[in-house]
Motif scaffolding. Structure first.
Motif, PDB file in Angstrom:
ATOM      1  N   LEU A 140      -5.198   7.319  -1.687  1.00 32.63           N
ATOM      2  CA  LEU A 140      -5.094   8.765  -1.863  1.00 32.63           C
ATOM      3  C   LEU A 140      -5.819   9.448  -0.719  1.00 32.63           C
ATOM      4  N   LEU A 141      -5.168  10.418  -0.107  1.00 30.42           N
ATOM      5  CA  LEU A 141      -5.756  11.132   1.023  1.00 30.42           C
ATOM      6  C   LEU A 141      -5.929  12.595   0.687  1.00 30.42           C
ATOM      7  N   ARG A 142      -7.021  13.166   1.170  1.00 30.40           N
ATOM      8  CA  ARG A 142      -7.314  14.574   0.930  1.00 30.40           C
ATOM      9  C   ARG A 142      -6.439  15.476   1.792  1.00 30.40           C
ATOM     10  N   ARG A 143      -6.195  15.060   3.034  1.00 30.66           N
ATOM     11  CA  ARG A 143      -5.396  15.883   3.953  1.00 30.66           C
ATOM     12  C   ARG A 143      -4.191  15.093   4.457  1.00 30.66           C
TER      13      ARG A 143
ATOM     14  N   ASN B 279      -2.591   9.740   9.892  1.00 30.12           N
ATOM     15  CA  ASN B 279      -2.680   9.257  11.266  1.00 30.12           C
ATOM     16  C   ASN B 279      -4.072   8.758  11.626  1.00 30.12           C
ATOM     17  N   ASN B 280      -5.007   8.813  10.698  1.00 31.66           N
ATOM     18  CA  ASN B 280      -6.377   8.382  10.937  1.00 31.66           C
ATOM     19  C   ASN B 280      -6.457   6.869  10.679  1.00 31.66           C
ATOM     20  N   LEU B 281      -6.288   6.083  11.738  1.00 35.69           N
ATOM     21  CA  LEU B 281      -6.233   4.634  11.598  1.00 35.69           C
ATOM     22  C   LEU B 281      -7.538   4.042  11.085  1.00 35.69           C
ATOM     23  N   ARG B 282      -8.651   4.624  11.481  1.00 31.34           N
ATOM     24  CA  ARG B 282      -9.951   4.145  11.005  1.00 31.34           C
ATOM     25  C   ARG B 282     -10.069   4.331   9.493  1.00 31.34           C
ATOM     26  N   LEU B 283      -9.703   5.505   9.014  1.00 31.46           N
ATOM     27  CA  LEU B 283      -9.759   5.784   7.576  1.00 31.46           C
ATOM     28  C   LEU B 283      -8.820   4.850   6.806  1.00 31.46           C
TER      29      LEU B 283
ATOM     30  N   MET C 275       0.852  -1.180   0.000  1.00 32.87           N
ATOM     31  CA  MET C 275       0.000   0.000   0.000  1.00 32.87           C
ATOM     32  C   MET C 275       0.889   1.232   0.000  1.00 32.87           C
ATOM     33  N   PHE C 276       0.620   2.119  -0.907  1.00 31.99           N
ATOM     34  CA  PHE C 276       1.326   3.389  -0.995  1.00 31.99           C
ATOM     35  C   PHE C 276       0.343   4.501  -0.648  1.00 31.99           C
ATOM     36  N   ILE C 277       0.708   5.338   0.296  1.00 32.74           N
ATOM     37  CA  ILE C 277      -0.166   6.441   0.699  1.00 32.74           C
ATOM     38  C   ILE C 277       0.288   7.713   0.005  1.00 32.74           C
TER      39      ILE C 277
END
Length: 123
Positions: free
Chosen positions: A27-30, A35-39, A1-3
């Motif tokens: 892909l993350l918006r912010r 650090n959002n483990l749930r997301l 997985m690549f963030i």
């Protein structure tokens, strides 16, 4: 997985999600969402779903189920999105950080049978 942090992509969307799994990327918006483990767990569940369906069929089924919810079940955007069976599984199991270790193959198809999924995104 690549963030990947990419706010520009999400600015192009009318109603942007917090994240998006496009195998093998998340892909993350912010930037802070790293650090959002749930997301991240939610998106990892989508990555597993994509692998099980050999990636392309996942996207076809995802869009088809969304359109079915919008057109034939007369749901608004949010209702149609939350009622996609892939999203049902991911939202229900996003707090279970061991879920992917015990998840059975094609588990998301069990969520096709459920009706009236009423869950909103946790903040």
């Amino acid at each position: 997985m690549f963030i990947i942090y990419n706010p520009w992509l999400f600015r192009l969307m009318h109603q942007p999600p917090m994240g998006m799994a496009l195998y093998p990327f998340v892909l993350l918006r912010r930037r802070s969402d790293r650090n959002n483990l749930r997301l991240l767990n939610h998106e990892k569940i989508h990555l597993r779903q994509q692998i099980e369906l050999l990636i392309l069929p996942f996207y076809v089924l995802y869009v088809a189920h969304y359109l079915y919810n919008r057109i034939f079940r007369n749901k608004n955007h949010y209702e149609a999105y939350y009622d996609i069976f892939f999203e049902r599984e991911a939202f229900e199991k996003e707090d279970d950080f061991d879920y992917l270790k015990k998840r059975e193959i094609w588990a998301s198809f069990a969520y096709l049978k459920r009706k009236n999924f009423e869950k909103t995104r946790k903040k």
